[in-house]
Scaffold this active site. Sequence first.
Site, short mmCIF file in Angstrom:
data_model
loop_
_atom_site.label_atom_id
_atom_site.label_comp_id
_atom_site.label_asym_id
_atom_site.label_seq_id
_atom_site.Cartn_x
_atom_site.Cartn_y
_atom_site.Cartn_z
N HIS A 199 33.14 -23.43 5.97
CA HIS A 199 32.03 -24.20 6.55
C HIS A 199 32.55 -25.14 7.64
CE1 HIS A 199 28.16 -26.06 6.85
NE2 HIS A 199 28.61 -27.24 6.48
N ALA A 243 22.99 -21.92 13.12
CA ALA A 243 24.39 -21.52 13.28
C ALA A 243 24.49 -20.12 12.68
CB ALA A 243 25.29 -22.48 12.53
N MET A 288 21.77 -17.56 7.45
CA MET A 288 21.08 -17.77 6.15
C MET A 288 19.79 -18.56 6.31
SD MET A 288 24.44 -18.98 4.04
CE MET A 288 26.04 -18.17 4.23
N SER A 289 19.20 -18.51 7.50
CA SER A 289 17.98 -19.31 7.70
C SER A 289 17.06 -18.61 8.69
CB SER A 289 18.36 -20.69 8.24
OG SER A 289 18.88 -20.60 9.55
N ASN A 349 31.33 -18.55 14.44
CA ASN A 349 32.51 -17.88 13.89
C ASN A 349 32.37 -16.37 14.06
OD1 ASN A 349 30.39 -18.61 11.64
ND2 ASN A 349 31.35 -16.69 10.99
N SER A 385 22.37 -26.43 11.77
CA SER A 385 23.63 -27.12 11.43
C SER A 385 24.38 -27.56 12.68
CB SER A 385 24.58 -26.19 10.67
OG SER A 385 23.98 -25.65 9.56
N TYR A 407 19.02 -20.66 -0.17
CA TYR A 407 20.18 -20.67 -1.07
C TYR A 407 20.31 -21.96 -1.86
CZ TYR A 407 22.55 -23.20 2.76
OH TYR A 407 22.88 -24.08 3.74
N GLU A 408 19.56 -22.99 -1.46
CA GLU A 408 19.60 -24.25 -2.22
C GLU A 408 18.72 -24.17 -3.47
OE1 GLU A 408 20.00 -27.86 0.83
OE2 GLU A 408 18.67 -26.28 1.57
N HIS A 423 19.62 -36.81 0.57
CA HIS A 423 19.42 -35.72 1.53
C HIS A 423 18.96 -36.27 2.87
CE1 HIS A 423 17.89 -31.88 3.00
NE2 HIS A 423 16.78 -32.52 3.32
N HIS A 458 17.03 -24.71 2.72
CA HIS A 458 17.44 -23.31 2.73
C HIS A 458 17.08 -22.62 1.42
CE1 HIS A 458 20.14 -25.14 5.77
NE2 HIS A 458 20.04 -23.97 6.36
N1 HPA Z 1 27.44 -15.74 7.81
C1 HPA Z 1 26.29 -16.24 7.35
N2 HPA Z 1 25.80 -17.40 7.74
C2 HPA Z 1 26.48 -18.10 8.67
C3 HPA Z 1 27.71 -17.64 9.18
C4 HPA Z 1 28.20 -16.38 8.73
O1 HPA Z 1 29.28 -15.90 9.15
N3 HPA Z 1 28.12 -18.58 10.08
C5 HPA Z 1 27.19 -19.55 10.09
N4 HPA Z 1 26.20 -19.29 9.24
#
Ligand code: HPA
Length: 266
Positions: A241, A107, A205-206, A229, A25, A79-80, A55, A77
């Site tokens: 996000h 990320a 998440m990847s 973050n 990302s 989660y998709e 996409h 992903h």
């Molecule tokens: N948690 C999970 N996935 C993420 C995060 C997070 O804080 N930041 C970027 N991807």
Amino acid sequence: MEKTAEYIKEHTNCFEPEIGIILGSGLGELADEYCSYALSYSDIPNFSKSTVKGHKGRLVFAQINGKKVVMMQGRNHFYEGHSMKDITFPVKVLKALGVKTLILTNAAGAVNESFRPADLMIITDHINFMGSNPLIGENDDTMGERFPDMSEVYKKHLINMAQECSEKIGADIQKGVYWANSGPSYETPAEISMIRKLGADAVGMSTVPEAIVANYCGMDVLGISCITNSASSSSGEKLSHEEVIVNANIAKTKFKNLILEILKNL
Ligand code: HPA
């Protein structure tokens, strides 16, 4: 697989990449700047079962710092709603195209309290907490073993080289363990506290499904997280996000320079 690889070779004048990079990302800029051939995932047979209309995902081929590289600009992903098999199919395609070293980027949220947004972290190891594994199902013995060893997924020589590269370009770098959740919800404060106690430094998440499959089929893996973050804390700060994208943008020049230096040294 044959159909997929054939289509790609046909449309890239049989370009033979030795290095693959999966761009996470906000880190896709490299593929906009360096591009000899670009194929949309939606045009490549069997490549990406995206359910999202319009996409944006491209497979980009380029010669960078003397190296033949294929970049995935965008990934699917778990989660998709895609299966583990589907999200890791592109890794097997890269292997079939001749890729020997795979650089995985993402990320991630900071779990280690000394990490700051826009830091980069070299992944030294991972913890798979996604609740599944891409190798479940019948094994293709031509590709890898039924029970693959996982003692050095992220190769030590690549970790050391990446660290030297960051010193060379004057960028601070962190090192640590990446924890993968399925998402799409971010973590609760209690979950982050657990993840910290269990030994991880960043959460995302990847990456882990791709790393498992790349290791299984004999590729050398290097992983780099962009810390976007502080993962959820009990201080009550909300995570969005947008914050993730803003910090990925702040880090992107540093990230790009690091990748360019790494490519010189591979
Ligand atoms: N948690 C999970 N996935 C993420 C995060 C997070 O804080 N930041 C970027 N991807």
